[in-house]
Design an enzyme around this catalytic site. Structure first.
Site, PDB file in Angstrom:
ATOM      1  N   ASP A 173       0.858  -1.288   0.042  1.00 24.84           N
ATOM      2  CA  ASP A 173      -0.121   0.058   0.022  1.00 24.84           C
ATOM      3  C   ASP A 173       1.040   1.259   0.071  1.00 24.84           C
ATOM      4  O   ASP A 173       0.261   2.398   0.067  1.00 24.84           O
ATOM      5  CB  ASP A 173      -1.050   0.005   1.005  1.00 24.84           C
ATOM      6  CG  ASP A 173      -0.346  -0.117   2.389  1.00 24.84           C
ATOM      7  OD1 ASP A 173       1.037   0.146   2.729  1.00 24.84           O
ATOM      8  OD2 ASP A 173      -1.044  -0.393   3.541  1.00 24.84           O
ATOM      9  N   ASP A 195      -1.662  -4.333   4.976  1.00 23.25           N
ATOM     10  CA  ASP A 195      -0.700  -3.730   3.787  1.00 23.25           C
ATOM     11  C   ASP A 195      -1.657  -3.461   2.493  1.00 23.25           C
ATOM     12  O   ASP A 195      -1.076  -3.494   1.519  1.00 23.25           O
ATOM     13  CB  ASP A 195       0.417  -4.622   3.810  1.00 23.25           C
ATOM     14  CG  ASP A 195       1.629  -3.951   3.033  1.00 23.25           C
ATOM     15  OD1 ASP A 195       1.790  -2.789   2.998  1.00 23.25           O
ATOM     16  OD2 ASP A 195       2.509  -4.647   2.727  1.00 23.25           O
ATOM     17  N   SER A 250      26.114   3.263  11.262  1.00 19.29           N
ATOM     18  CA  SER A 250      25.950   1.960  11.451  1.00 19.29           C
ATOM     19  C   SER A 250      26.135   1.370  12.915  1.00 19.29           C
ATOM     20  O   SER A 250      25.358   0.136  13.187  1.00 19.29           O
ATOM     21  CB  SER A 250      27.333   1.194  10.823  1.00 19.29           C
ATOM     22  OG  SER A 250      28.429   1.881  11.260  1.00 19.29           O
TER      23      SER A 250
END
Ligand SMILES: *[C@@H]1O[C@H](CO)[C@@H](O)[C@H](O)[C@H]1NC(C)=O
Ligand SMILES: *[C@@H]1O[C@H](CO)[C@@H](O)[C@H](O)[C@H]1NC(C)=O
Ligand SMILES: *[C@@H]1O[C@H](CO)[C@@H](O)[C@H](O)[C@H]1NC(C)=O
Ligand SMILES: *[C@@H]1O[C@H](CO)[C@@H](O)[C@H](O)[C@H]1NC(C)=O
Ligand SMILES: *[C@@H]1O[C@H](CO)[C@@H](O)[C@H](O)[C@H]1NC(C)=O
Length: 567
Positions: A173, A195, A250
């Protein structure tokens, strides 16, 4: 062996400016040959058996590739190791490691006792195995498996990160939330509870108080039969729900290469069960990180429990369930965050406010360039680039949000605690310390941070001084900025975090729990926990308004909705 090699190829957690002498391929080869050599010792078997053993540990998809590689390179590796060569010289003979003038030859292990045989051997080897060597050189590593092609691209996409690059790849979606864990899905952002409809996603202000359906995926919806009022209104309306976001590097994404993959004495099949999951998350573990962690578990390849700002905010107010987003990227720095930030999903009108942590603690002073200082971010660049991100955030963060900017880390502490310890590849024979690994990475020009991962104390100090100068820019920006939709706060990360690390170690903790074992640099699980506690307690003491309210209805939510649909 091969998976370890391939993952190492993409494992570069910083933007690699340049590499020489074979770079990441070279270290991947050296590490793999060393692993095989040690496996043979651990299991008192021949090199050929050890190579078969390693291939047999791998998941099926990778097994055949491993065997193919062994059939090509195996005889050469066996021949050379039997002749007293070491992993460095074997990989030089395989021509994966090179010496590209004017760069010196790089080596991870001490030179073989009887001298560097490789030059004398080279022509003999070249002739004997010329066909095989040609084939090895022609291998398109990234093209060998469908999944790997995608992973390989991760390695070089960073400097050209486009807007939306770090959105979930499976999202029907298009609301920025997924149902799949990997590919920037639920490991990174709360799971979408529908979704097919974009209006329904974590963090949404509830439509009609979720009378009939759960629009914000926190598991709370329906009507209380006694009062005839919607539960979401009864239990959440007065609690000021909020989401948590991290914009980071990171360290914030929790970059972690399992040390078990490089520890021959404990390596077995179990260690490779989650290879696809690990690769699909860019070797990051946001689900166990300091800010957005939500998985409190131990696996064979990652140890220790999780403490996180998300868990704490959720515990404070269960209405916040699933409202987390990690927009953290390996290599994140001020100059690319202003593009990466566009992957943040927040509707300024329709979603709840957030607490956002902006934490880029190293890459602005960390690079693998030989002239490392010249390639660090300057204070003027820091100001200019960071302002672009801050201005953008005022156009997407819902009113009432908070942005906590952390200062840079002081990485001199890494060398101090790590340089004398043995790397996983050096524990068996006590022949490889982090100091040597750092030198080797620097020689190949693939170090995540020449400035701090260096034997040169002056250089380490200069790197921290630049970091401190950049932190002062951030602090100044926080003090002087005035945005409509969010308030800014600054949190020191240099003195404060190092004090926490010293404290942990002075109380009997081990530095090996604090820093990642494979790269000897990134924050490991224990440090992630320490970071979470540090940020939380500082905010609680100085800016408790950024953490929202304690929801007095938590017990009732727990009773009515159990685990609220889980994750
Ligand atoms: C890791 O692999 C094990 C065994 O296949 C599985 O049970 C577990 O759910 C996996 N974990 C993740 C995070 O993928
Ligand atoms: C996570 O696990 C640890 C150790 O098992 C436990 O002490 C802690 O309370 C757990 N945290 C949460 C939020 O469940
Ligand atoms: C590096 O900094 C530390 C702490 O400030 C100091 O004690 C040390 O003398 C410095 N070393 C060099 C070589 O500048
Ligand atoms: C240490 O680093 C400093 C700063 O880059 C440099 O000037 C100096 O020459 C280096 N020392 C050695 C011994 O390499
Ligand atoms: C921030 O800007 C608003 C409106 O532009 C103004 O009313 C307010 O006084 C400013 N606050 C500070 C601390 O400068």
């Amino acid at each position: 062996m091969y998976v370890a090699m391939l993952l190492l190829l993409v494992a570069s957690p910083v933007a690699v400016y340049s590499s020489v002498n074979g770079g990441t391929s070279c270290i991947a080869c050296t590490a793999s040959v060393s692993l095989v050599d040690q496996l043979a010792l651990v299991h008192t078997e021949g090199i050929d058996k050890a190579m078969q053993r390693l291939c047999s540990f791998l998941p099926d998809d990778y097994k055949s590739v491993c065997k193919e590689f062994v059939s090509l390179a195996g005889p050469i590796i066996i021949d050379l190791l039997a002749n007293g060569e070491n992993p460095d010289t074997v990989c030089q003979a395989l021509q994966v490691c090179k010496t590209e003038p004017p760069n010196p030859t790089c080596h991870m292990y001490p030179k073989p006792k009887n001298g560097f045989h490789v030059d004398a051997h080279r022509s003999k080897i070249m002739t004997k195995y010329s066909d095989k060597l040609k084939e090895i050189a022609d291998i398109d590593i990234c093209g060998m498996l469908p999944g790997l092609k995608q992973i390989c691209k991760l390695a070089d996409r960073l400097p050209h990160a486009g807007p939306g690059e770090y959105m979930p790849k499976v999202d029907f979606d298009g609301d920025g939330y997924s149902t799949l864990d990997v590919l920037r899905g639920t490991s990174w952002r709360g799971k979408d509870c529908d979704d097919r409809r974009a209006a329904l996603h974590p963090g949404a202000r509830p439509e009609d108080w979720d009378r009939y359906e759960d629009s914000n995926c926190n598991g709370i919806y329906g009507i209380d039969p006694v009062s005839s009022k919607p539960y979401e209104q009864l239990l959440c309306a007065d609690s000021d729900p909020m989401g948590i976001v991290v914009l980071g590097d990171s360290g914030a994404a929790h970059f972690h290469i399992p040390g078990e993959w490089f520890t021959p004495s404990i390596l077995n099949m179990e260690m490779f069960l989650n290879v696809t999951f690990v690769a699909g998350n860019e070797l990051d573990w946001p689900s166990m990180s300091a800010v957005t962690g939500f998985q409190n578990l131990t696996m064979p390849i990652i140890h220790g429990w999780t403490d996180s700002l998300y868990q704490r905010l959720r515990q404070r107010n269960l209405c916040n369930h699933r409202d987390y987003q990690s927009i953290a990227v390996n290599g994140g720095a001020c100059g690319n965050m202003n593009t990466i930030v566009k992957s943040l999903s927040r509707n300024q009108q329709k979603d709840y406010p957030v607490l956002a942590i902006y934490s880029l603690v190293a890459n602005d002073v960390c690079n693998g360039h030989p002239d490392t200082i010249a390639h660090m971010t300057t204070p003027a660049e820091m100001r200019q680039e960071t302002l672009i991100t801050l201005d953008y955030l005022d156009t997407v963060l819902p009113k009432g949000s908070s942005l906590v900017i952390t200062g840079m880390f002081d990485g001199t502490i890494v060398y101090r605690y790590m340089h004398n310890l043995f790397h996983p590849l050096g524990q068996l024979r006590k022949d490889l310390t982090y100091a040597t690994v750092y030198e080797y990475l620097m020689c190949l020009q693939i170090s995540p941070c020449n400035g701090w991962m260096s034997a040169n104390e002056t250089l380490r100090n200069l790197t921290s001084e630049r970091g401190a100068a950049l932190s002062r820019v951030l602090q100044d920006l926080v003090e002087k900025s005035n945005y409509t939709n969010y308030k800014l706060y600054y949190l020191d990360f240099a003195i404060g975090i190092n004090a926490e690390i010293d404290n942990y170690i002075n109380h009997g903790g081990s530095a090996a729990d604090i820093f990642e074992s494979v790269d000897g640099f990134h924050p490991a699980q224990t440090l992630q926990r320490i970071l979470s506690e540090y940020i939380w307690s500082n905010l609680m003491a100085k800016h408790p308004q950024t953490l929202g309210r304690v929801n007095t209805n938590n017990e009732q939510i727990l009773k009515l909705f159990g685990d609220q649909g889980g994750y």
